[in-house]
Enzyme design. Sequence first.
Site, short mmCIF file in Angstrom:
data_model
loop_
_atom_site.label_atom_id
_atom_site.label_comp_id
_atom_site.label_asym_id
_atom_site.label_seq_id
_atom_site.Cartn_x
_atom_site.Cartn_y
_atom_site.Cartn_z
N PRO A 1 45.24 40.67 42.02
CA PRO A 1 45.11 40.36 43.45
C PRO A 1 43.65 40.26 43.90
O PRO A 1 43.37 39.80 45.00
CB PRO A 1 45.83 41.52 44.15
CG PRO A 1 46.01 42.57 43.13
CD PRO A 1 45.89 41.96 41.77
N GLU B 1 47.39 50.04 38.31
CA GLU B 1 46.37 49.93 39.36
C GLU B 1 45.28 48.93 39.01
O GLU B 1 44.35 48.72 39.78
CB GLU B 1 45.73 51.31 39.63
CG GLU B 1 46.66 52.31 40.26
CD GLU B 1 47.19 51.85 41.62
OE1 GLU B 1 46.37 51.49 42.47
OE2 GLU B 1 48.41 51.84 41.81
N ARG C 1 52.93 20.97 36.01
CA ARG C 1 53.35 19.79 36.78
C ARG C 1 52.29 18.71 36.80
O ARG C 1 52.57 17.55 37.04
CB ARG C 1 53.68 20.18 38.22
CG ARG C 1 54.94 21.01 38.39
CD ARG C 1 55.06 21.52 39.81
NE ARG C 1 55.13 20.42 40.77
CZ ARG C 1 56.22 19.71 41.02
NH1 ARG C 1 57.33 20.00 40.40
NH2 ARG C 1 56.19 18.73 41.89
N1 ADE Z 1 48.96 41.02 40.25
C1 ADE Z 1 49.33 41.72 41.32
N2 ADE Z 1 49.27 41.00 42.44
C2 ADE Z 1 48.85 39.75 42.08
C3 ADE Z 1 48.58 38.56 42.79
N3 ADE Z 1 48.72 38.47 44.10
N4 ADE Z 1 48.15 37.50 42.08
C4 ADE Z 1 47.97 37.58 40.75
N5 ADE Z 1 48.21 38.67 40.03
C5 ADE Z 1 48.64 39.76 40.69
#
Ligand code: ADE
Length: 244
Positions: free
Chosen positions: A88, A115, A153
């Site tokens: 993330p 984490e 794609r």
């Molecule tokens: N792992 C956890 N959340 C994620 C996200 N939003 N994008 C990519 N990998 C992730």
Amino acid sequence: MLFDIITIFPNFFDSPLKIGVIGRAIEAGILEIRTVDLRDFTTDRHRTTDDRPFGGGEGMIMKPEPIYKAINSLKGGPQGARVILLSPQGKVLDQALAAELARCQRLILVCGRYEGVDERIREHCVDLELSIGDYVLSGGEAAALVLIEVVSRLIFGVLGCKSSAERDSFTDGLLKFPQYTRPRDFIGWKVPEILLSGDHKKVAEWRRRQSLELTLKRRPELLHKAQLDTEDLKYLRSLGWKEA
Ligand code: ADE
């Protein structure tokens, strides 16, 4: 194109990669997708891939050694492989980034869990850290699937009809226009007359305007990066759009 997925859940990918467009592209030999079980690169009896964070705190961190070894086991082969860590904290995936990645011959996808991943892996082994959106998943596996689908794609031969990727939302930076199929009248809900007219030029113009209107209403920030001609700009201004 070759995708290698480093994960502690190789089975996660079994059925999604068998079906639809991706399944057919694999069968046709256009795509090759392999999973690498991270636990195969552990050395202890419990096949441990995580540990507590130095400095204290909640949760577990993915240990560097198995990931380092797994990535190194994949080195060699097609040139231009890029190592991507799904997390993330990464750069947010969009269509332009997908198009850039579709030019690679090989992508090595590292699926984080818990984490996060020991920072030394990020620093020394990863070419690109990538997020699929501003929300937190339990791990990178679902994100890797999204990335594979979006990139695939765009690879020649994966879609039966080349232009269907070109007509996708975001290809020109706009949301896609509304689509209808039979029946013309469904419980009194009618298909817009223009689409039944057979006038291809008028239909194309209507669709373009619908795309512009929808993008202005739902995702106005996209308009600043979209490919717009003078007609588009005129139409947007008539709808009250103000360029920044
Ligand atoms: N792992 C956890 N959340 C994620 C996200 N939003 N994008 C990519 N990998 C992730």
